[in-house]
Design an enzyme around this catalytic site. Sequence first.
Site, mmCIF file in Angstrom:
data_model
loop_
_atom_site.group_PDB
_atom_site.id
_atom_site.type_symbol
_atom_site.label_atom_id
_atom_site.label_comp_id
_atom_site.label_asym_id
_atom_site.label_seq_id
_atom_site.Cartn_x
_atom_site.Cartn_y
_atom_site.Cartn_z
ATOM 1 N N TYR A 58 7.945 -3.468 4.951
ATOM 2 C CA TYR A 58 7.220 -3.068 6.157
ATOM 3 C C TYR A 58 8.181 -2.438 7.157
ATOM 4 O O TYR A 58 9.003 -3.099 7.784
ATOM 5 C CB TYR A 58 6.517 -4.270 6.778
ATOM 6 C CG TYR A 58 5.595 -5.018 5.840
ATOM 7 C CD1 TYR A 58 5.050 -4.403 4.712
ATOM 8 C CD2 TYR A 58 5.273 -6.355 6.072
ATOM 9 C CE1 TYR A 58 4.216 -5.089 3.848
ATOM 10 C CE2 TYR A 58 4.423 -7.057 5.216
ATOM 11 C CZ TYR A 58 3.912 -6.420 4.108
ATOM 12 O OH TYR A 58 3.086 -7.113 3.258
ATOM 13 N N SER A 204 -5.233 -9.263 3.268
ATOM 14 C CA SER A 204 -6.388 -8.402 3.581
ATOM 15 C C SER A 204 -7.707 -9.154 3.389
ATOM 16 O O SER A 204 -8.633 -8.647 2.752
ATOM 17 C CB SER A 204 -6.376 -7.136 2.714
ATOM 18 O OG SER A 204 -5.254 -6.345 2.977
#
Length: 532
Positions: A58, A204
């Site tokens: 990330y 998610s």
Amino acid sequence: MVPKIKLGSQGFEVSKQGLGCMGMSAFYGLPKPDADMIKLIHHAIESGVTFLDTSDLYGPHTNEILIGKALKGGMREKVQLATKFGIIYRDGKVEVRGDPAYVRSSCEASLKRLDVDCIDLYYVHRIDKRVPIEVTMGELKKLVEEGKIKYIGLSEASASTIRRAHAVHPITALQIEWSLFTRDVEEELIPTCRELGIGIVPYSPLGRGFLSAGPKLLEEASEGDIRKFYPRFQGDNLESNKLIYKKICEMATSKGCSPSQLALAWVHHQGDDVVPIPGTTKIDNFNDNVGALSVKLTPEEMSLLSSLAENVKGDRSIAMASTWKDADTPPLESWKAEGKIKYIGLSEASASTIRRAHAVHPITALQIEWSLFSRDVEEELIPTCRELGIGIVPYSPLGRGFLSVGPKLLEEASEGDVRKSYFPRFQGENLESNKIIYEKICEMATSKGCSPSQLALAWVHHQGDDVVPIPGTTKIDNFNDNIGALSVKLTPEEMSLLSSLGENVKGDRYVTMVSTWTDADTPPLEWWKAEG
């Protein structure tokens, strides 16, 4: 406060809901201001959401640095910290690595960026299909034993890979996409985890945010938000999925909760071994997500939501090859790694580089060009090797073949033979001068009753018992001729005469000598900044 639960069967206690930190730094638009994100992280911790999830991917790297900043001032002791390794995104290309050296270097780099002594849960972010999972796990197990990580997790691993990994060292958690919009994991992965006592961490859990905001998510998506490209958010798939979202909204209204809370509650109701990690960059959204823990669903409501989810259209990823569906690894016996080489050698290394390498691990041999036509190695490299007890392996001991057949080598060279154009000693005046040397070698060979090849190779063999030349050929007759060199005996006078001829060779051995030992020093070790 958010309750705590045991994740997996090794005693790792985490908050019942975690915080996915990816979107703070990457993939869902531009990175958000550090100060705002640190405020959000602190708010999460104070609210009881202490299970923080990041990855070296990330940013890359910037999300871990952000988390490290947020954990200053006594916050580290309050959280359960998870990060991941294994995906390299560089120049638009993705590579997955799980080899031992990369496992270790990634961990060391993450520890530095996070500014912590130990990572609580260290995931294999994606499975390297070139490396047996047992090999990756072996290095992770060492990191546990060294106290650098506490628990090991996998992400997007197949059932087979999970079982094989768990046999090496207990797996604490599987991180996998699981939501009302993504249910392909339920048939095989979830039962496997439960059989083995592995916790489940759905990422998610809000369907990439679509279950929170619906189509508005895409309408308001900023530049750099990759969700715009997901198959389920395109064309007919999107239109069909809008209808499902609408029905979820209607049900949420009747329940007195938000769509996000209803969707997250469905995930929570999957079992006490499930810890979703919804991500957000806004405190209001975070608070809404935490509210999901208070939403109770009846079996009938769970069934209704599940039936809606069965109608979701479109794949969850652009490349399903990067998911658990294609995440098996080769068998362990296929691995060629530690213990699969016996000795180490160098080629075209400078004397300084040889010494430094030999100090790390004994060097068995130096491969170097050495022949009557290439004698620049004698002043420094050969004495260095002999001082250190390193064997010498001369390549091209027949001067790229010129000492075998002379100018005929170039006259008969086929297309693609680099010797015609790449070597200065076979050009123009250099060539003419070197032809004369070859003629004298031929005369001497005739008087010795041997071939020019045998004479030239014998000169190399007579350099010492630590010298093993490796002449190449494509013809059996030439091979037999080369072997004959071992029977050619040279007197000191003959060696001296041949050596004097060799001193008159004209032209460099390469167009550019940059690729040779004359330019092969390396930077000092303290200069090195490894990956991460």
